[in-house]
Design an enzyme around this catalytic site. Structure first.
Site, short mmCIF file in Angstrom:
data_model
loop_
_atom_site.label_atom_id
_atom_site.label_comp_id
_atom_site.label_asym_id
_atom_site.label_seq_id
_atom_site.Cartn_x
_atom_site.Cartn_y
_atom_site.Cartn_z
N HIS A 102 -5.00 25.47 -24.34
CA HIS A 102 -4.87 24.35 -25.26
C HIS A 102 -5.19 23.06 -24.52
CE1 HIS A 102 -3.24 21.64 -28.27
NE2 HIS A 102 -3.36 22.65 -29.11
N ASP B 135 -2.51 30.14 -32.46
CA ASP B 135 -3.33 31.16 -33.12
C ASP B 135 -3.09 32.57 -32.61
OD1 ASP B 135 -4.75 29.44 -34.86
OD2 ASP B 135 -5.88 28.69 -33.16
N1 ACO Z 1 -10.00 32.22 -21.73
C1 ACO Z 1 -10.53 32.14 -20.49
N2 ACO Z 1 -10.71 30.98 -19.82
C2 ACO Z 1 -10.33 29.86 -20.44
C3 ACO Z 1 -9.75 29.86 -21.71
C4 ACO Z 1 -9.57 31.09 -22.36
N3 ACO Z 1 -9.03 31.15 -23.57
N4 ACO Z 1 -9.46 28.59 -22.07
C5 ACO Z 1 -9.86 27.81 -21.06
N5 ACO Z 1 -10.38 28.58 -20.05
C6 ACO Z 1 -10.84 28.11 -18.73
C7 ACO Z 1 -12.22 27.47 -18.83
O1 ACO Z 1 -13.24 28.40 -18.63
C8 ACO Z 1 -12.13 26.45 -17.73
O2 ACO Z 1 -12.28 27.14 -16.50
P1 ACO Z 1 -12.97 26.38 -15.23
O3 ACO Z 1 -12.09 25.24 -14.90
O4 ACO Z 1 -13.04 27.44 -14.18
O5 ACO Z 1 -14.34 25.96 -15.72
C9 ACO Z 1 -10.68 25.97 -17.77
O6 ACO Z 1 -9.95 27.09 -18.32
C10 ACO Z 1 -10.46 24.73 -18.66
O7 ACO Z 1 -11.02 25.01 -19.93
P2 ACO Z 1 -11.61 23.92 -20.92
O8 ACO Z 1 -12.50 24.58 -21.90
O9 ACO Z 1 -12.18 22.78 -20.11
O10 ACO Z 1 -10.28 23.40 -21.60
P3 ACO Z 1 -10.19 22.54 -22.91
O11 ACO Z 1 -8.91 21.81 -22.86
O12 ACO Z 1 -11.42 21.76 -23.12
O13 ACO Z 1 -10.19 23.66 -24.08
C11 ACO Z 1 -9.51 25.26 -25.67
C12 ACO Z 1 -9.09 24.05 -24.81
C13 ACO Z 1 -10.78 24.91 -26.49
C14 ACO Z 1 -8.39 25.56 -26.64
C15 ACO Z 1 -9.79 26.47 -24.73
O14 ACO Z 1 -8.62 26.78 -24.00
C16 ACO Z 1 -10.27 27.70 -25.50
O15 ACO Z 1 -11.48 27.83 -25.73
N6 ACO Z 1 -9.35 28.61 -25.91
C17 ACO Z 1 -9.73 29.77 -26.69
C18 ACO Z 1 -9.94 29.38 -28.15
C19 ACO Z 1 -8.62 29.07 -28.85
O16 ACO Z 1 -7.66 29.82 -28.76
N7 ACO Z 1 -8.63 27.96 -29.60
C20 ACO Z 1 -7.45 27.53 -30.40
C21 ACO Z 1 -6.82 26.31 -29.82
S1 ACO Z 1 -5.39 25.85 -30.72
C22 ACO Z 1 -6.03 25.11 -32.08
O17 ACO Z 1 -7.06 24.51 -32.10
C23 ACO Z 1 -5.24 25.21 -33.28
#
Ligand code: ACO
Length: 427
Positions: free
Chosen positions: A306, A363
């Site tokens: 998140h 979720d």
């Molecule tokens: N699985 C694996 N790796 C992940 C995940 C995940 N679910 N989420 C983040 N990471 C990793 C990224 O690859 C990144 O790694 P790095 O630093 O080695 O490059 C690091 O964690 C940071 O990730 P970002 O994408 O920069 O984090 P951000 O805060 O931008 O994204 C998000 C948040 C979009 C929710 C992300 O965690 C994600 O894609 N999760 C899966 C989708 C999801 O569940 N979305 C629902 C969110 S809740 C909502 O909107 C109601």
């Protein structure tokens, strides 16, 4: 703490005011930075940008705190219903008995769609994504209720807010009925918000849907937990569209489109697809976790991570309990719940997820609850939108009353420098 910060730009020291929130969050007001220095700030994804001040919802992602109008989310576990919480978010205080009765009556009186709108459902292909239909039909409400073109009077706004909160249910249920070729169910004025929606979804001419009290309670809490989450992608979209002066229906229709994406509300569908894929034996839970960590794959552990929560998402904790309780009550032994628990356990003890502070989000467990209630996966994000509607309305109203400034970020241009046009024959 300082009430100004000083920065030096090209040798010139300038002072920028500091804004302090109720919970002592600090923000640097850079609204005059460009005037004073010619510089703008650069923050792709807006992770460090406060786009507004707001009185509606408070989150502390480090501590796992979420409050609606100051009330901790955990306090909604037992008593209130979604209608009370909607009023709280939209109007700022818990409703008095008279306000609650009046708003409930408005919801009842405004559940129906204009009969002409029913014809629109027939124009969509059967397999049309319900989020596309939802967004289109919410926008269509502007044609049938053109009076709400601005913030309006309090009375006018209350009616419009009730109309949208009520009709989104009907649109969602009609979209589903249309997708399975079943007749539409009109709303039942004797049923409260949640059971009325489930009636519109599941009643048939030969069998009225009877809403079980435990199912109603679980669904009610699920909607409450989705009701607002400050400046997330869809809510920021609603505020941005509203800032142009667009009406509430158009702004909220845009919010639906933003919610649709798999990195936002669409993640609840992606989580179920992931659990299902593991269940059907395509991949084991361990394979999936491995893939999610592999930087050469574009797989993510859906329902994990998140932007704001870096400790735990309090909504996920509550929904996990609801899922366990509901499945036990219904006597359902859903293998997907077992897989979800297994994935969670693996991820929470894996340095990749621990170091990046990736925890289950709202979720992760919501789909298991919806599945137990009989909601098809294609409707999961639509249910999220029904829950989020009071938040969107509250933010649309707040931004309309607070600011007349259009939202318009700047950019750093990185394209070609000035270039001459070349005639087609000479290219
Ligand atoms: N699985 C694996 N790796 C992940 C995940 C995940 N679910 N989420 C983040 N990471 C990793 C990224 O690859 C990144 O790694 P790095 O630093 O080695 O490059 C690091 O964690 C940071 O990730 P970002 O994408 O920069 O984090 P951000 O805060 O931008 O994204 C998000 C948040 C979009 C929710 C992300 O965690 C994600 O894609 N999760 C899966 C989708 C999801 O569940 N979305 C629902 C969110 S809740 C909502 O909107 C109601």
């Amino acid at each position: 703490m300082n009430n100004v910060v000083r920065i030096t730009v090209d040798g010139k020291v300038i002072e920028l005011p500091v804004i302090v929130g109720t919970e002592a969050e600090h923000g640097i007001d850079i609204s005059r930075l460009r005037d004073q220095t010619g510089y703008i700030t650069y923050d792709p994804g807006y992770g460090n940008t406060g786009s507004c001040s707001s009185d509606i919802t408070y989150i502390d992602g480090e501590k796992g705190i979420l409050r609606y109008r100051g009330i901790p989310i955990e306090q909604f576990e037992q008593s209130p219903n979604f209608v009370e919480v909607s009023w709280l978010l939209i109007f700022g205080t818990l409703p008095t008995a008279a306000e609650y009765d009046r708003f409930s009556q408005l919801l009842t009186n405004n559940a129906m769609l204009d009969e002409a709108m029913k014809l629109h459902f027939e124009g969509f292909p059967k397999q049309a994504p319900p989020m596309a239909i939802l967004s289109a039909m919410i926008n269509t409400l502007s044609c049938f209720h053109p009076e709400l073109q601005g913030p309006e009077s309090d009375d006018g706004f209350e009616l419009a807010a009730a109309r949208l909160t009520s009709k989104i249910r009907t649109i969602a249920a009609f979209a589903y009925r249309s997708s399975i070729g079943a007749p539409y169910n009109y709303s039942d004025p004797n049923q409260p918000y949640v059971s009325n929606f489930l009636h519109m979804m599941f009643s048939n001419p030969y069998a009225q849907y009877e809403c079980d009290e435990e199912v109603r309670k679980a669904f009610n809490l699920l909607l409450i937990l989705h009701a607002d989450h400050e400046q997330n992608c869809s809510t920021s979209t609603v505020r941005m569209v509203g800032s142009s002066g667009a009406n509430m229906y158009a702004s909220c229709a845009a919010g639906v489109c933003a919610l649709w994406g798999p990195l936002h509300g669409g993640a609840n569908v992606a989580v179920l697809d992931m659990l299902d894929q593991i269940h059907k034996g395509g991949l084991s839970a361990a394979d999936y976790v491995k893939l999610a960590k592999d930087k050469n794959s574009d797989v993510r552990l859906m329902g994990f991570g998140h932007r704001v929560y870096k400790n735990f998402d309090p909504r996920a904790n509550m929904l996990q309990k609801v899922a366990e309780k509901l499945l036990t009550y219904l006597g359902k032994d859903d293998p997907l719940l077992k897989i979800a628990r297994e994935l969670e356990e693996m991820a929470l003890s894996d340095p990749y997820f621990v170091e990046r502070k990736l925890y289950p989000n709202v979720d992760f467990y919501s789909g298991i609850i919806l599945r137990a209630i009989g909601i098809p996966t294609s409707m999961f994000t639509v249910i999220f939108a029904i829950g989020r509607m009071p938040g969107w309305i509250a933010h649309w109203r707040e931004q309309s009353l607070m600011s007349s400034k259009i939202s318009r970020p700047r950019q750093i241009y990185t394209g070609p420098p000035v270039t001459d046009y070349v005639a087609k024959s000479e290219r």
